[in-house]
Design an enzyme around this catalytic site. Structure first.
Site, PDB file in Angstrom:
ATOM      1  N   TRP A 356       6.185  -2.442   8.638  1.00 18.03           N
ATOM      2  CA  TRP A 356       7.345  -1.713   9.185  1.00 18.03           C
ATOM      3  C   TRP A 356       7.153  -1.440  10.672  1.00 18.03           C
ATOM      4  O   TRP A 356       8.097  -1.121  11.388  1.00 18.03           O
ATOM      5  CB  TRP A 356       7.568  -0.398   8.416  1.00 18.03           C
ATOM      6  CG  TRP A 356       6.585   0.708   8.747  1.00 18.03           C
ATOM      7  CD1 TRP A 356       5.229   0.642   8.663  1.00 18.03           C
ATOM      8  CD2 TRP A 356       6.887   2.026   9.226  1.00 18.03           C
ATOM      9  NE1 TRP A 356       4.663   1.850   9.041  1.00 18.03           N
ATOM     10  CE2 TRP A 356       5.661   2.716   9.385  1.00 18.03           C
ATOM     11  CE3 TRP A 356       8.073   2.697   9.513  1.00 18.03           C
ATOM     12  CZ2 TRP A 356       5.595   4.041   9.836  1.00 18.03           C
ATOM     13  CZ3 TRP A 356       8.007   4.023   9.960  1.00 18.03           C
ATOM     14  CH2 TRP A 356       6.770   4.673  10.125  1.00 18.03           C
ATOM     15  N   ASP A 357       5.920  -1.570  11.138  1.00 18.17           N
ATOM     16  CA  ASP A 357       5.595  -1.345  12.539  1.00 18.17           C
ATOM     17  C   ASP A 357       6.551  -2.116  13.462  1.00 18.17           C
ATOM     18  O   ASP A 357       6.922  -1.635  14.533  1.00 18.17           O
ATOM     19  CB  ASP A 357       4.175  -1.853  12.853  1.00 18.17           C
ATOM     20  CG  ASP A 357       3.096  -1.267  11.951  1.00 18.17           C
ATOM     21  OD1 ASP A 357       3.413  -0.928  10.811  1.00 18.17           O
ATOM     22  OD2 ASP A 357       1.944  -1.182  12.389  1.00 18.17           O
ATOM     23  N   GLU A 487       0.172   8.423   5.269  1.00 16.77           N
ATOM     24  CA  GLU A 487      -0.494   7.818   4.111  1.00 16.77           C
ATOM     25  C   GLU A 487      -1.567   8.714   3.504  1.00 16.77           C
ATOM     26  O   GLU A 487      -2.224   8.320   2.544  1.00 16.77           O
ATOM     27  CB  GLU A 487      -1.096   6.471   4.505  1.00 16.77           C
ATOM     28  CG  GLU A 487      -0.030   5.439   4.847  1.00 16.77           C
ATOM     29  CD  GLU A 487      -0.605   4.082   5.213  1.00 16.77           C
ATOM     30  OE1 GLU A 487      -1.794   4.028   5.573  1.00 16.77           O
ATOM     31  OE2 GLU A 487       0.141   3.093   5.140  1.00 16.77           O
ATOM     32  N   LYS A 600      -1.851  12.138   8.588  1.00 20.15           N
ATOM     33  CA  LYS A 600      -2.419  10.974   9.277  1.00 20.15           C
ATOM     34  C   LYS A 600      -1.584  10.598  10.501  1.00 20.15           C
ATOM     35  O   LYS A 600      -2.099  10.230  11.546  1.00 20.15           O
ATOM     36  CB  LYS A 600      -2.464   9.804   8.292  1.00 20.15           C
ATOM     37  CG  LYS A 600      -3.071   8.539   8.861  1.00 20.15           C
ATOM     38  CD  LYS A 600      -3.028   7.409   7.831  1.00 20.15           C
ATOM     39  CE  LYS A 600      -3.664   6.136   8.384  1.00 20.15           C
ATOM     40  NZ  LYS A 600      -3.419   4.978   7.531  1.00 20.15           N
ATOM     41  N   GLN A 601      -0.274  10.650  10.349  1.00 22.55           N
ATOM     42  CA  GLN A 601       0.620  10.198  11.423  1.00 22.55           C
ATOM     43  C   GLN A 601       1.966  10.891  11.261  1.00 22.55           C
ATOM     44  O   GLN A 601       2.270  11.413  10.194  1.00 22.55           O
ATOM     45  CB  GLN A 601       0.802   8.695  11.338  1.00 22.55           C
ATOM     46  CG  GLN A 601       1.528   8.225  10.091  1.00 22.55           C
ATOM     47  CD  GLN A 601       1.224   6.781   9.748  1.00 22.55           C
ATOM     48  OE1 GLN A 601       0.316   6.522   8.978  1.00 22.55           O
ATOM     49  NE2 GLN A 601       1.984   5.864  10.300  1.00 22.55           N
TER      50      GLN A 601
END
Ligand code: BGC
Length: 759
Positions: A356-357, A487, A600-601
């Site tokens: 998806w990046d 994640e 995580k993000q």
């Protein structure tokens, strides 16, 4: 952080040899041209720890998935971009002694990546393990951007005494991936032939049956003469040309190697050796200098549109150029079958597959720095894979043309290695629809919706409509068992980001229908037929979901909860986490990570970033203030989103801290993982950090806005953006922002709130 590289505005420099970081340097100094790429391995033999790697875009192998107990829905394989022909090899023996920087004494060493001209250079002085013999080497090489089937290298060597130098220039197709699941060999070694003036190898991939050929011409000269090879040898995978040259003390021996590399992705299998040979011979005929010049000219054109200049902060300047450089050598948009692997051509992790990046991070970069056809290729890639996305969804029990794009893919098939984490990250579907919206608003090419955009949006909308379920308990639509972008939480209920983007996709699909009915009636009717789309029935259900989607919230606040139950966690900020526990993904058990609060993000903040206009500033601030302290940024994709929001909120220091972290993530190896390859997709995030973060660049209702700020460490910065066929140059200094129209028709923009017409 690991700091061993010198700061320089246009170059990355390793000014003394660091064998302990050799693998990281091999990643950092990698070169490529969109078609193939090469880690910065030494040309000559090196017996020290290293990771040999050359990769050809799109040439992959389906490595059988490794799991404990097989469950329905697991992907059959994990796609791996293959380590391919080693084309840079040069074996050197001086008076019979093999040159090897692991055993020779390195007296001086410099490795330079010249980002302006796209050249990898290396020079060193080394003395033999015994005796007085010492050599000096100057080497440079390119993966040509101008002739993208060609790799060219020049290697000059001289010794401090008269000696004989044996040079074996070779191509080797017997290579392996280091990250195989089952230690398999991926190549069939088909052919290797060597003649004095041309040598070649040919191999094919197992299972996927791609064919690759590489051919080379090696020229060896001293000032007085051109030397002929004394032998040309081959085995089943190795083709070499050997030269034995007597040189005087301090006399340069100049070795030039011209290599052609091609694959059956672009040529008939039977023609491959001829095509590779012609490329090698064509390059040799032009000569090294001409090849380097044409390559540098291609880079000049890239920098003309895509450079960002930062004055007053060499590290920040080097960081952004490093990111822009790698993005451009990873993806050129020439071929819609290719995409952007998270590690590009710099390593094997993530298998070179598409994530998806691409849509969430890379698309904005290519939209603003390249002609619109480049970004369109990225959309085309997903459109071409729509059939597979529908199949992927069917395998999971969805029907009626619902499409679930894979989280990891080469061909449209799902092919990740980690079911628990990756598979339920269905939010990826949202980024793919958002990319279509983004493309149309930045280019003005709304016809794309009629061309192929709606097909994808419809499949995605149908998926969301089936993936939610009605909760009697909540009297709302809920989405159960998903993994959000963060994640460090798996299979949660009602991930706010996923619910939000799902709802947005459904609304966007409705808007697309209105637009098609209004402007492309015939195309719309054809699509309804093609996809058996029952408009009123299906859209009624969508509208109901849009109205009644459930979103978890924190009571008495504007904070959106990342998922159901988030507040049950121990809310201990990262600042209180002992340094020794970080990064938690290397120090903690998965069990501990999953129940911790650590993020995580960007997750909720990822939604706020994409849909900023939907929220007031106070809501954005409360969410940032709530989530940022729990965020460990252990995904490279995290800091950039934080820069953009921090800049919007006027959190200058946080924005700058996060900027350095994203732009120098690999240069300073923040996460101690550069050895695995670089974070190519998050490099586009670095670009976002400057342009959307400090430059405050937004498109609202079809109009560009620049709300700029400048970090105190910088004296000025400038960047350019392409928008609806125009190119704008933005220059920001301490007390002034100037936006100029460089190309295209007059346009109205907003600069720090003021309307300006540029002509
Ligand atoms: C991130 C994902 C990303 C993947 C590839 C993971 O670490 O959490 O969001 O898609 O890396 O870059």
């Amino acid at each position: 952080m690991i700091k061993y590289l010198d700061a320089n505005e246009w170059k990355v420099i390793e000014s003394s040899f660091h064998p302990e970081y050799q693998r990281s340097s091999e990643s950092i100094f990698s070169i490529g041209n969109g078609k193939f790429g090469q880690r910065a391995n030494f040309e000559e033999h090196y017996s020290g720890d290293h990771h040999q790697g050359a990769y050809i875009a799109g040439i992959y192998y389906p490595d059988k998935t490794k799991v404990g107990w097989w469950k329905n829905g697991y992907p059959e394989y994990f796609a791996k971009v293959l380590n391919s022909v080693n084309w840079i090899g040069l074996d050197l023996k001086i008076n019979g002694l093999q040159l090897d920087l692991n055993t020779w004494k390195v007296e001086a060493f410099e490795r330079v990546l010249d980002m302006k001209s796209g050249v990898l250079q290396r020079s060193f002085k080394a003395s033999a393990p015994q005796g007085m013999l010492a050599v000096e080497v100057e080497a440079r090489r390119i993966c040509s951007m101008a002739d993208d089937d060609c790799g060219v290298m020049q290697y000059k060597i001289k010794a401090n005494e008269a000696c004989s130098i044996e040079v074996v220039s070779y191509l080797d197709s017997d290579v392996e991936n280091q990250d195989t699941n089952w230690d398999e060999k991926f190549w069939n070694l088909l052919e290797a032939e060597a003649e004095p003036d041309l040598a070649w190898v040919k191999a094919s991939t197992k299972k996927t049956n791609y064919f690759v050929a590489a051919a080379m011409v090696t020229n060896c000269t001293t000032a007085k003469k051109a030397h002929k090879p004394h032998s040309a040898d081959s085995s089943n995978s190795l083709a070499s040309q050997s030269f034995l040259v007597e040189v005087e003390a301090n006399e340069w021996l100049n070795i030039e190697k011209h290599v052609g590399i091609c694959s059956s992705l672009n040529h008939e299998e039977s023609a491959l050796v001829d095509v590779a040979s012609e490329a090698a011979q064509g390059s040799a005929n032009k000569g090294v200098d001409a090849m380097f010049k044409a390559h540098a000219a291609a880079w000049d054109r890239i920098w003309e549109n895509g450079d960002i200049v930062i004055e007053g902060d060499a590290e920040a300047q080097q960081g952004i150029r490093f990111n822009i450089f790698h993005l451009n050598q990873t993806y050129t948009g020439e071929d819609a079958r290719l995409n952007i692997g998270p590690k590009g051509f710099t390593g094997e992790k993530y298998g070179g597959s598409t994530y998806w990046d691409t849509e969430a991070y890379c698309l904005p970069f290519y939209l603003s720095t390249h002609p619109q056809k480049v970004a369109k290729q990225l959309l085309k890639y997903r459109f071409e894979q729509l059939g597979k996305a529908i199949e992927n969804a069917e395998k999971l029990g969805f029907k009626n043309g619902a499409a679930l794009y894979p989280m990891v893919t080469m061909t449209g098939e799902e092919c990740h290695n980690e079911w628990e984490i990756t598979f339920e990250e269905i939010h990826r579907n949202g980024a793919i629809a958002f990319a279509i919206y983004n493309y149309t608003r930045f280019t003005g090419d709304k016809d794309y919706i009629a061309e192929s955009g709606f097909d994808v949006v419809l499949g995605i909308a149908r998926f969301w409509a089936q993936r939610v379920n009605w909760s009697e308990n909540k009297q709302a639509y809920v989405m159960l068992g998903v993994t959000g972008p963060n994640e460090y939480e798996n299979n949660v209920n009602n991930n706010w980001y996923t619910n939000y983007i799902a709802k947005w996709c459904l609304s966007y699909a409705l808007k697309c229908i209105l637009y098609l009915k209004d402007s492309h009636e015939t195309a719309y009717a054809e699509k309804c037929k093609l996809y058996s789309f029952k408009e009123s029935e299906e859209t009624q259900h969508w509208a109901d979901i849009i109205e009644k989607m459930y979103f978890p919230k924190k009571a008495n606040s504007k904070v959106f909860l990342q998922q159901d139950g988030f507040l049950d966690k121990e809310l201990i900020p990262v600042a209180e986490l002992p340094e020794a526990d970080r990064p938690i993904n290397q120090k903690w058990s998965w069990d501990r990570i999953l129940r911790s609060v650590y993020i995580k993000q960007a997750d909720t903040l990822q939604g706020i970033y994409l849909f900023e206009d939907h929220f007031d500033l106070e809501t954005i601030k409360e969410n940032f203030d709530f989530y940022e302290p729990f965020t460990v940024h252990e995904s490279s994709l995290s800091p950039c989103v934080h820069v953009v929001i921090a800049a919007l909120l006027g959190y200058e220091e946080k924005a700058y801290e996060m900027y350095l972290r994203t732009s120098r993530l690999d240069l300073d190896d923040y996460n101690h993982e550069a050895y695995q390859g670089l974070h190519i997709t998050s490099m586009a995030g670095t670009w976002m950090s400057v342009v959307e973060g400090f430059g405050g660049y937004r498109v609202k209702n079809g109009v560009q806005h620049f709300n700029t700020m400048i970090p105190k460490q910088w004296t000025s910065y400038s960047f350019s953006v392409m928008f609806k066929g125009r190119k704008m140059q933005v220059e920001v200094s301490k007390n002034k922002t100037a936006v100029k129209l460089i190309e295209g028709e007059a346009i109205t923009v907003f600069v720090n709130g003021q309307e300006e017409t540029l002509s």
